[in-house]
Design a protein around this motif. Structure first.
Motif, mmCIF file in Angstrom:
data_model
loop_
_atom_site.group_PDB
_atom_site.id
_atom_site.type_symbol
_atom_site.label_atom_id
_atom_site.label_comp_id
_atom_site.label_asym_id
_atom_site.label_seq_id
_atom_site.Cartn_x
_atom_site.Cartn_y
_atom_site.Cartn_z
ATOM 1 N N UNK A 19 0.852 -1.069 0.147
ATOM 2 C CA UNK A 19 -0.144 0.039 -0.121
ATOM 3 C C UNK A 19 0.919 1.070 -0.171
ATOM 4 N N UNK A 20 0.409 2.325 -0.485
ATOM 5 C CA UNK A 20 1.199 3.496 -0.533
ATOM 6 C C UNK A 20 1.642 4.073 0.834
ATOM 7 N N UNK A 21 2.836 4.713 0.894
ATOM 8 C CA UNK A 21 3.344 5.118 2.301
ATOM 9 C C UNK A 21 3.743 4.233 3.141
ATOM 10 N N UNK A 22 3.897 2.926 2.798
ATOM 11 C CA UNK A 22 4.180 1.819 3.823
ATOM 12 C C UNK A 22 3.112 1.555 4.734
ATOM 13 N N UNK A 23 1.951 1.830 4.320
ATOM 14 C CA UNK A 23 0.574 1.672 5.187
ATOM 15 C C UNK A 23 0.270 0.302 5.446
ATOM 16 N N UNK A 24 0.892 -0.714 4.601
ATOM 17 C CA UNK A 24 0.661 -2.150 4.809
ATOM 18 C C UNK A 24 0.682 -2.725 3.491
ATOM 19 N N UNK A 25 -0.041 -3.833 3.488
ATOM 20 C CA UNK A 25 0.012 -4.922 2.236
ATOM 21 C C UNK A 25 -1.586 -5.245 2.009
ATOM 22 N N UNK A 26 -1.612 -5.516 0.808
ATOM 23 C CA UNK A 26 -2.966 -6.330 0.429
ATOM 24 C C UNK A 26 -2.450 -7.787 -0.147
ATOM 25 N N UNK A 27 -2.736 -8.658 0.291
ATOM 26 C CA UNK A 27 -2.324 -9.977 -0.170
ATOM 27 C C UNK A 27 -3.601 -10.873 -0.907
ATOM 28 N N UNK A 28 -3.405 -11.314 -1.893
ATOM 29 C CA UNK A 28 -4.407 -12.238 -2.654
ATOM 30 C C UNK A 28 -3.818 -13.335 -2.427
ATOM 31 N N UNK A 29 -4.539 -14.535 -1.763
ATOM 32 C CA UNK A 29 -4.139 -15.827 -1.443
ATOM 33 C C UNK A 29 -5.371 -16.675 -2.176
ATOM 34 N N UNK A 30 -5.115 -16.970 -3.225
ATOM 35 C CA UNK A 30 -6.314 -17.702 -3.922
ATOM 36 C C UNK A 30 -6.496 -19.177 -3.512
ATOM 37 N N UNK A 31 -7.701 -19.430 -3.278
ATOM 38 C CA UNK A 31 -8.166 -20.876 -2.557
ATOM 39 C C UNK A 31 -8.158 -20.689 -1.202
ATOM 40 N N UNK A 32 -7.500 -19.630 -0.648
ATOM 41 C CA UNK A 32 -7.929 -19.623 1.043
ATOM 42 C C UNK A 32 -8.962 -18.977 1.316
ATOM 43 N N UNK A 33 -9.969 -19.720 2.089
ATOM 44 C CA UNK A 33 -11.257 -19.056 2.317
ATOM 45 C C UNK A 33 -11.380 -18.653 3.671
ATOM 46 N N UNK A 34 -10.466 -18.955 4.518
ATOM 47 C CA UNK A 34 -10.521 -18.548 5.927
ATOM 48 C C UNK A 34 -8.991 -18.151 6.445
ATOM 49 N N UNK A 35 -8.925 -17.218 7.397
ATOM 50 C CA UNK A 35 -7.651 -17.023 7.953
ATOM 51 C C UNK A 35 -7.619 -17.186 9.494
ATOM 52 N N UNK A 36 -7.005 -18.146 10.231
ATOM 53 C CA UNK A 36 -7.232 -18.200 11.706
ATOM 54 C C UNK A 36 -5.646 -18.113 12.443
ATOM 55 N N UNK A 37 -5.855 -17.969 13.744
ATOM 56 C CA UNK A 37 -4.782 -17.823 14.593
ATOM 57 C C UNK A 37 -4.933 -18.707 15.637
ATOM 58 N N UNK A 38 -5.878 -19.786 15.575
ATOM 59 C CA UNK A 38 -5.741 -20.746 16.795
ATOM 60 C C UNK A 38 -4.380 -21.307 17.093
ATOM 61 N N UNK A 39 -3.435 -21.329 16.075
ATOM 62 C CA UNK A 39 -2.212 -22.119 16.061
ATOM 63 C C UNK A 39 -1.100 -21.044 16.708
#
Length: 102
Positions: A19-39
């Motif tokens: 993202x502009x000015x170091x504001x972060x990132x946009x990540x496209x991860x095809x096929x990934x339907x969810x993201x979890x932190x349980x681990x």
């Protein structure tokens, strides 16, 4: 797909766009339907928030960072960090409590 009614994923690689000015990132991860932190141990999540991490020095032992005695509330109230960052940390930690479909 005639069975599921969903499209077919043809992309096989992830793409990260800054993202502009170091504001972060946009990540496209095809096929990934969810993201979890349980681990991920909750005590490690704070490392992703270097502006908040010093504020945990006065937290009670095993602080979940979302309890009445959490030192981060005072740290943010004293102007050491943006309240939006604490809100983001707590939202992220709360995702550990939810299961898929919540």
């Amino acid at each position: 797909n005639a069975v599921t009614g969903r499209g077919r994923h043809t992309t096989t690689s992830a793409l990260a766009l800054p993202l502009p000015d170091g504001a972060g990132w946009v990540v496209d991860t095809p096929g990934v339907r969810s993201f979890g932190l349980h681990h991920v141990d909750p005590s490690r999540v704070i490392h992703a928030f270097p502006d908040l991490e010093p504020g945990t020095a006065d937290c009670p032992r095993a602080c979940s960072h979302d309890e009445p005695d959490c030192a981060l509330d005072a740290w943010v109230a004293d102007g050491h960090a943006d309240p939006a960052r604490l809100y983001s940390l707590r939202r992220l930690l709360a995702t550990r409590e939810r299961t898929e479909g919540d």
